[in-house]
Design an enzyme around this catalytic site. Structure first.
Site, PDB file in Angstrom:
ATOM      1  N   VAL A   4       0.436  -0.714   0.398  1.00  0.00           N
ATOM      2  CA  VAL A   4      -0.342   0.339  -0.521  1.00  0.00           C
ATOM      3  C   VAL A   4       0.426   1.247   0.051  1.00  0.00           C
ATOM      4  CG1 VAL A   4      -1.576   1.857   1.103  1.00  0.00           C
ATOM      5  CG2 VAL A   4      -2.420  -1.339   1.083  1.00  0.00           C
ATOM      6  N   CYS A   5       0.710   2.071  -0.950  1.00  0.00           N
ATOM      7  CA  CYS A   5       1.829   3.418  -1.054  1.00  0.00           C
ATOM      8  C   CYS A   5       1.553   4.069  -0.120  1.00  0.00           C
ATOM      9  CB  CYS A   5       1.250   4.107  -2.160  1.00  0.00           C
ATOM     10  SG  CYS A   5       1.511   5.681  -2.765  1.00  0.00           S
ATOM     11  N   VAL A   6       2.328   4.578   0.716  1.00  0.00           N
ATOM     12  CA  VAL A   6       2.285   5.469   1.827  1.00  0.00           C
ATOM     13  C   VAL A   6       1.998   6.978   2.008  1.00  0.00           C
ATOM     14  CG1 VAL A   6       4.973   5.937   1.951  1.00  0.00           C
ATOM     15  CG2 VAL A   6       3.443   5.957   3.597  1.00  0.00           C
TER      16      VAL A   6
END
Lengths: 130, 102, 135
Positions: free
Chosen positions: A77-79
């Site tokens: 999941v892209c931070v």
């Protein structure tokens, strides 16, 4: 063949998460490898462990988590996208001084570099979005 | 050197299919899926362009999405091939790269 | 990870109305650290992303257009703009940000990052890529 999958849209709102899931399942069934699934934009919302879809509907978080468990998938999941949208794991919760976290353990939060790395490492990058 | 182009938008809402069709290079494959499957119907405002694409290359429709929307294969432009998700995977494997016309 | 791949970021959406332009730019900036052969394509409504004179004060959103001017510093110097997409929208190059970079192989001469290409040329460039990132 090695696939990387990028998902740009949120679950239930858009079919992208469903299409990517069906594609991933079909690819794995055929013996291909999925190097990484990268959740970006609203796609990060797929990783919430707090979603309670109606009984007669599919549970996309659960479906992905089960597929990941069966095939040892790396689901990132892209931070940056996650922070914007209030998605946090325990580390992110502490780091940002928040009082809750909501990421399902099948997913991990990491940086955008993971998407580029997947593009480099995989034979094909598949983008599902709007 | 071939590219698999995927289109997931209705051609009546967005220009994704039109734009895709304007950027095809020899050896292409086009896959219509999600709302993109409406682009496979005969007699629409974009049908002539899709028919041209069928003549000079390969055009596919994802059967699951077509069926989900209650569409009739009898109304599909002739020469379009129906694939399932496994076929989608095969197309991505056979082509050298994938361009998603989001 | 020594292999160099050709990455093209394909921008087809206008800014502000949706988040895609901004979050795509964030990928470009991070991706620049990976020393790949990177280019950006602006076509369809994507050409609106690099319009001059963007002023977002009134809408309360962050104006991220200055970031495009910084791309040269990240060695992102190939920005292909499709001529037909500009024309269809009544635009010319003069309506776009004057994006430049300094060419280290040419005594740091200042050069245009924007390359105006025809639809046919852009289609050919896309065909030459290893990875197409669509947002």
């Amino acid at each position: 063949m090695k696939f990387a999958i990028q998902i740009n849209e949120g679950p239930y709102q858009h079919q992208a998460v469903d299409s990517a899931y069906q594609f991933a399942k079909a690819a794995l069934d055929k013996g291909h490898e999925i190097f990484r699934v990268f959740f970006y934009h609203d796609g990060v919302n797929t990783a919430t462990r707090l979603a309670v879809p109606p009984q007669d509907d599919r549970n996309l978080t659960k479906l992905w988590a089960e597929l990941a468990e069966q095939h040892n998938l790396d689901m990132v999941v892209c931070v940056a996208a996650a922070q914007r949208r209030g998605m946090a794991d325990e580390d992110e919760m502490k780091r940002n001084g928040k009082d809750a976290n909501n990421i399902h353990p099948a997913f991990r939060i990491s940086g955008l570099g993971q998407l580029i790395e997947a593009g480099i490492a995989a034979d094909r990058l598949m983008v599902f979005g709007d | 050197m071939a590219t698999l182009h995927t289109v997931n938008k209705s051609p009546f809402e967005k220009n994704s299919l039109a734009s895709c069709l304007s950027h095809l290079q020899s050896g292409y494959a086009v896959l219509l899926f999600e709302d993109g499957v409406y682009g496979a119907l005969r007699g629409t405002t974009i049908a002539t362009r899709v028919e041209d694409a069928v003549k000079s290359g390969r055009v596919y429709v994802l059967g699951e999405d077509f069926k989900a929307r209650g569409l009739d294969e009898g109304k599909m432009i002739e020469g379009i091939n129906v694939v399932d998700y496994a076929g989608f995977v095969d197309l991505a494997t056979e082509c050298d790269r994938v361009q998603s016309w989001l | 990870m020594s292999e160099i791949k050709k990455f093209m970021y394909v921008n087809r959406k206008a800014p502000y109305g949706t988040v895609y332009a901004l979050e795509s730019l964030e990928v470009v900036l991070i991706g620049a650290a990976f020393d790949q052969d990177v280019s950006l394509a602006f076509l369809d409504d994507g050409v609106f992303q690099i319009m001059k004179g963007q002023d977002t004060q009134g809408v309360g959103m962050k104006n991220f257009s200055p970031t495009y001017s910084a791309l040269g510093d990240y060695d992102v110097t190939k920005l292909y703009v499709e001529r037909e997409s500009l024309e269809e929208r009544g635009l010319t190059l003069d309506d776009l940000l004057p994006l430049k970079y300094e060419d280290e192989d040419d005594d740091w001469a200042e050069k245009d990052s924007i390359k105006l290409v025809s639809r046919e040329e852009l289609a050919g460039l896309m065909e030459d890529q290893d990875v197409l990132l669509n947002f």
